[in-house]
Design a protein around this motif. Structure first.
Motif, short mmCIF file in Angstrom:
data_model
loop_
_atom_site.label_atom_id
_atom_site.label_comp_id
_atom_site.label_asym_id
_atom_site.label_seq_id
_atom_site.Cartn_x
_atom_site.Cartn_y
_atom_site.Cartn_z
N ALA A 237 10.44 41.00 -21.21
CA ALA A 237 10.77 39.91 -20.28
C ALA A 237 9.80 39.90 -19.11
O ALA A 237 9.61 38.88 -18.46
CB ALA A 237 12.20 40.05 -19.78
N PRO A 292 21.16 39.29 -18.10
CA PRO A 292 20.31 39.22 -19.29
C PRO A 292 19.95 40.56 -19.92
O PRO A 292 19.19 40.59 -20.87
CB PRO A 292 19.04 38.55 -18.74
N ALA B 84 5.41 36.65 -14.15
CA ALA B 84 6.65 35.88 -14.24
C ALA B 84 7.65 36.70 -15.03
O ALA B 84 7.30 37.38 -15.98
CB ALA B 84 6.40 34.55 -14.92
N VAL B 85 8.91 36.67 -14.63
CA VAL B 85 9.97 37.39 -15.32
C VAL B 85 10.82 36.37 -16.08
O VAL B 85 11.33 35.42 -15.48
CB VAL B 85 10.84 38.18 -14.33
N ALA B 86 10.93 36.54 -17.40
CA ALA B 86 11.80 35.66 -18.17
C ALA B 86 13.24 36.13 -18.00
O ALA B 86 13.48 37.31 -17.81
CB ALA B 86 11.39 35.72 -19.64
N PHE B 87 14.17 35.22 -18.05
CA PHE B 87 15.61 35.52 -17.96
C PHE B 87 16.00 35.93 -16.53
O PHE B 87 15.20 36.50 -15.80
CB PHE B 87 16.04 36.60 -18.95
N PRO B 88 17.24 35.64 -16.16
CA PRO B 88 17.68 35.87 -14.78
C PRO B 88 18.01 37.33 -14.49
O PRO B 88 19.15 37.68 -14.24
CB PRO B 88 18.93 34.98 -14.66
N PHE B 89 17.01 38.20 -14.50
CA PHE B 89 17.21 39.57 -14.07
C PHE B 89 17.28 39.61 -12.55
O PHE B 89 16.59 38.84 -11.87
CB PHE B 89 16.06 40.45 -14.55
N THR B 90 18.08 40.52 -12.00
CA THR B 90 18.06 40.71 -10.55
C THR B 90 16.89 41.63 -10.20
O THR B 90 16.35 42.34 -11.05
CB THR B 90 19.36 41.36 -10.05
N GLU B 93 17.54 45.12 -11.16
CA GLU B 93 17.36 45.42 -12.59
C GLU B 93 15.89 45.59 -12.95
O GLU B 93 15.53 46.43 -13.78
CB GLU B 93 17.99 44.30 -13.44
N VAL B 94 15.02 44.78 -12.32
CA VAL B 94 13.59 44.88 -12.61
C VAL B 94 13.06 46.24 -12.15
O VAL B 94 12.31 46.92 -12.88
CB VAL B 94 12.82 43.72 -11.94
N MET B 97 14.06 48.96 -14.42
CA MET B 97 13.24 49.06 -15.64
C MET B 97 12.04 49.96 -15.41
O MET B 97 11.68 50.77 -16.25
CB MET B 97 12.75 47.67 -16.06
N ARG B 126 19.47 39.72 -5.53
CA ARG B 126 19.05 38.34 -5.81
C ARG B 126 18.33 38.29 -7.16
O ARG B 126 17.80 39.29 -7.64
CB ARG B 126 18.12 37.85 -4.70
N LEU B 127 18.30 37.09 -7.73
CA LEU B 127 17.58 36.93 -8.99
C LEU B 127 16.09 36.98 -8.71
O LEU B 127 15.59 36.36 -7.78
CB LEU B 127 17.93 35.59 -9.65
N GLN B 129 13.70 35.62 -10.25
CA GLN B 129 13.05 34.31 -10.36
C GLN B 129 13.20 33.48 -9.09
O GLN B 129 12.45 32.53 -8.87
CB GLN B 129 13.65 33.53 -11.54
N GLU B 130 14.22 33.82 -8.26
CA GLU B 130 14.46 33.02 -7.06
C GLU B 130 13.75 33.57 -5.83
O GLU B 130 13.83 32.98 -4.75
CB GLU B 130 15.98 32.96 -6.79
N HIS B 140 7.51 43.65 -7.72
CA HIS B 140 6.77 44.32 -8.78
C HIS B 140 6.17 45.63 -8.28
O HIS B 140 6.09 46.61 -9.04
CB HIS B 140 5.67 43.40 -9.31
#
Lengths: 352, 260
Positions: A237, A292, B84-90, B93-94, B97, B126-127, B129-130, B140
Motif C-alpha cells: 500500500a 484497511p 502516496a499511500v493506498a487505502f485509508p491507513f492512519t 498504522e503507517v 509498518m 488521522r488518516l 491520505q488526509e 514517512h
C-alpha cells in the motif's frame, strides 16, 4: 450577526472497534444468515426434525440434507472466496475498485471452465482420471490465472497501476474471453450445451455435495493461505519501492497474490458462474468499519462474504418463490449502487 | 561504512550514472547535491538496492546485492521523495509498518516516540491520505526512523537513506528535521541525504558529494565542495560562496546601496 465559518479541527479517527469484536460480530452474523438460509425456503419443511433425525419424513430429510445444506455450504464458500479474492486483488492493485469480476478475471476463468466442459473429453483418459471432478475448477483457475497475469502486465508500469488502463484492459480481455466462449458454445454438442446453460445461469441453484467437493479444496486453500500475505499487502500500500525497503519480498508477494486470486475466482466461477460485486462491496464496508489493515481485513472479508452471499441467496429464493432469481441479479442490484458510490467519492482514482 | 565503487547505471537506455564513486561513514551526515537530472536520486536508489547498477556497493563490508531484503531492512531505512499511500491507513498504522520491519519491532512505544521526533504526535490517528504534503513527508520520515530506531545495534551502525527529506517542509520543520538527522548521526548511525538546499547542507553535512551529469564533480567536506568553481561548473551558472565574519563584527553589504 454573521456566523463565522471557521475550519474545524481535523477529525480524529473515531475509535475503530477491536478486530476481535468485529470478528465475533461477523461470526454471529454468519450464524444468523446460515440459520435463515436453512429455515427459509419454498417448501414447508420441518427443518429441526430433519436435522436432529426425530421422525422427519424422507421428503424433509432430502430437502434439508441434499438441497439446502449443500447450497448453504457452497454459498458460504463462494461468498468467502469472492470477498477474499476481491480484497487480495485490491491490495495487489492498490485500488479499492479492483475486483476479479469487473476486470475480466471472472471472464477468463469462465472461458477456462467452458473449455473444460466442451473439450474436456479430448484430454487423455489418464489426465481425466487424475483431475476427476476438479477438471472444471482447475481449468477455470488456469483461465483466471492467465488473465490476471496479462492484466497486471498491461496495467502496471514501474510499480504504479493505471486504473483507467486496468479497467479498459479488463473490458478487452472480457470481450475476447466472451468471443472464445461463444466459439466453444458453437462447437458444443447437445449434452454439453445443457451443462453450459445450467452453469452459465450463475447461481447456487443445483448445488449438491458433488459441487461442494469440486470447489471446496481450492477455495479453502485460498482462505487459509491469504492471511499469510497480509503484511506484504500492507507494505505494498506504500508502493513497491517502500515495501521492498521494508524487507518485503515484493515479487513473491505479487505472484502469490495473483495465484490466490485466480484460484479463488476460478473455483467460485466453476461452481456458481459469475457472481458480481461481492468482491468490491464486502472489503469496502469492512475498511470503513475496521480500517484497511489486511491482517484483520482478509479473515473478516471471508466471514462477511459468506454471510452476504447466503443472505443474497436466501433473498433470491424467497422473493419470487416458488421460482427463484439468479443470485447474480440480487448481488448486482445491491452492489452496483455501492460501486458507483465509491466511484463518486474517489473520482480522482481514475485520473492516474 | 558504505562504499560504492565505479557505479554505472542506465535508465531507459540513457546513461544516468557514469562511474560514480561514493563513500559514507556512520556518525556523520553525508549529502548528495547537484542540479536537476544530475543523478542524485538515481544514485540513492542504487545505494538502497532498489536499482541494480554495474559496480560494487558494500554496506559495512557486506555486498548489498547479496543481502536478502529482510536483512537489508534491519540495517537501513529509506525515505523516498514522495509516497502516496493506498487505502485509508492512519499515520500511526503507517509508522507501525516501519517499526515491524526493523529490529525494534517488539517495542510499540517507539511509534509514539518517532512521531514526537517529527512533531506529529498530535496527528497519530488521522488518516495518512488526509495529511498535508509536508506532514506526509514527516510521517514517512517517522516510519523510516521507527524501522532503524536504534542507531547502533550490537556495534553495527544502522543507516537512514533520505531523498530530499526537507524539500516540502517549512523552515522551522526543515531545521527540526536536519537536527534530527544530525542527532541520529551523533549517536553513531549513518545518514545519507539527497539535498537541494545548499545552505542547510553546508550547516549540517560533514561530507558532500556534488554530482554533475552522472559524474562526481567534487567530493569532500563542505569547505572544499561548496566552492565557487565546482558549484559554478555543476549548476552552469556563476555562483559565489560567502562566509559571514565572526560574531561581533559589523559588516556592510554594498549590494544594498541604492541611489539616494
Amino acid at each position: 450577526m454573521v456566523a463565522i465559518a471557521h475550519r474545524e479541527a481535523p477529525p480524529r479517527r473515531p475509535g475503530r472497534p477491536a478486530p476481535g469484536l468485529v470478528m465475533a460480530g461477523l461470526a454471529l452474523l454468519l450464524a444468523v444468515a446460515a440459520g435463515v438460509g436453512l429455515f427459509q425456503g419454498a417448501a414447508e419443511t420441518s427443518v429441526r426434525a430433519a436435522l436432529w433425525g426425530e421422525g422427519a419424513s424422507l421428503r424433509d430429510h432430502v430437502i434439508v440434507w441434499d438441497i439446502r445444506l449443500p447450497r448453504l455450504v457452497l454459498g458460504a464458500l463462494v461468498g468467502a472466496a469472492l470477498a477474499v479474492s476481491g480484497a487480495l486483488m485490491q491490495g495487489l492493485f492498490r485500488n479499492p475498485l479492483a475486483d476479479p469480476g469487473l476486470v475480466g478475471v471472472g471472464a477468463g476463468a469462465g472461458l477456462g471452465a467452458v473449455l473444460a466442459i466442451v473439450l474436456g473429453g479430448l484430454l487423455p483418459p489418464a489426465v481425466l482420471a487424475v483431475a476427476g471432478v476438479w477438471t472444471v475448477p482447475l481449468a477455470a483457475f488456469a483461465g483466471g490465472w492467465i488473465t490476471t497475469l496479462v492484466l497486471y502486465r498491461v496495467a502496471t508500469r514501474g510499480g504504479r497501476t493505471s486504473m483507467a488502463t486496468m479497467l479498459l484492459a479488463g473490458i478487452a480481455i472480457a470481450a475476447l474471453a466472451g468471443a472464445l466462449t461463444g466459439v466453444m458454445i458453437y462447437l458444443a454438442d447437445d449434452r454439453q450445451l445443457r451443462d453450459l446453460t445450467f452453469w452459465g445461469l450463475g447461481s447456487l441453484a443445483g448445488a449438491n455435495w458433488a459441487k461442494v467437493q469440486a470447489g471446496a479444496p481450492l477455495m479453502l486453500a485460498v482462505l487459509l493461505a491469504a492471511p499469510v500475505l497480509a503484511r506484504g499487502l500492507n507494505g505494498l500500500a506504500l508502493g513497491e519501492a517502500a515495501a521492498h525497503h521494508m524487507g518485503i519480498p515484493v515479487e513473491r508477494v505479487k505472484s502469490a497474490t495473483i495465484l490466490l486470486v485466480a484460484a479463488a475466482t476460478g473455483a467460485a466461477v466453476a461452481v456458481s458462474g459469475g457472481i458480481g460485486f461481492v468482491g468490491i462491496v464486502v472489503p469496502h464496508l469492512l475498511r470503513l468499519v475496521m480500517g484497511p489493515d489486511h491482517r484483520g481485513l482478509l479473515p473478516a472479508a471471508a466471514l462477511l462474504g459468506a454471510a452476504v452471499l447466503i443472505l443474497a441467496d436466501t433473498l433470491a429464493r424467497i422473493l419470487v418463490a416458488p421460482a427463484e432469481l439468479p443470485i447474480g441479479i440480487v448481488t448486482a442490484v445491491l452492489g452496483a449502487p455501492v460501486f458507483l458510490w465509491i466511484l463518486l467519492r474517489r473520482r480522482a482514482l481514475l485520473e492516474v | 561504512m558504505l562504499t560504492a565503487t565505479d557505479i554505472h547505471l542506465s535508465l531507459g537506455g540513457r546513461p544516468v550514472l557514469n562511474g560514480v564513486d561514493f563513500t559514507a561513514r556512520p556518525g556523520q551526515i553525508t549529502a548528495i547535491v547537484g542540479p536537476n537530472g544530475s543523478g542524485k536520486t538515481t544514485l540513492l536508489r542504487a545505494l538502497t538496492g532498489e536499482l541494480r547498477p554495474r559496480g560494487a556497493i558494500t554496506l559495512d563490508g557486506q555486498d548489498c546485492a547479496r543481502l536478502p531484503p529482510a536483512e537489508m531492512a534491519a540495517r537501513r531505512a529509506v525515505l523516498p521523495q514522495a509516497g502516496a499511500v493506498a487505502f485509508p491507513f492512519t499515520l500511526r498504522e503507517v509508522v507501525q509498518m516501519g517499526l515491524s520491519a526493523g529490529l525494534s519491532a517488539a517495542r510499540p512505544e517507539v511509534v509514539g516516540q518517532a512521531l514526537r521526533a517529527v512533531d506529529l504526535a498530535a496527528h497519530a490517528d488521522r488518516l495518512f491520505q488526509e495529511l498535508s504534503g509536508g506532514e506526509q513527508a514527516r510521517g514517512h520520515l517517522a516510519r523510516a526512523l521507527a524501522q532503524v530506531w536504534e542507531p547502533v545495534v550490537a556495534g553495527v551502525p544502522r543507516w537512514l537513506f533520505l531523498d530530499e527529506p526537507v524539500a516540502s517542509l517549512d523552515i522551522g520543520h526543515q531545521l527540526q528535521v536536519m537536527a534530527l538527522m544530525a542527532d541520529y548521526a551523533a549517536r553513531g548511525g549513518g545518514v545519507i541525504a539527497v539535498m537541494h538546499d545548499l545552505n542547510l547542507t553546508a550547516m549540517f553535512a560533514a561530507q558532500i558529494t556534488l554530482l554533475n551529469r552522472g559524474r562526481v564533480e567534487a567530493a569532500g567536506p563542505p569547505g572544499a565542495v561548496l566552492a565557487d568553481r565546482p558549484l559554478s561548473r555543476a549548476y552552469g551558472t556563476a555562483l559565489r560562496v560567502n562566509v559571514t565574519p565572526p560574531p561581533g563584527h559589523v559588516f556592510v553589504l554594498p549590494q544594498t546601496a541604492a541611489a539616494v
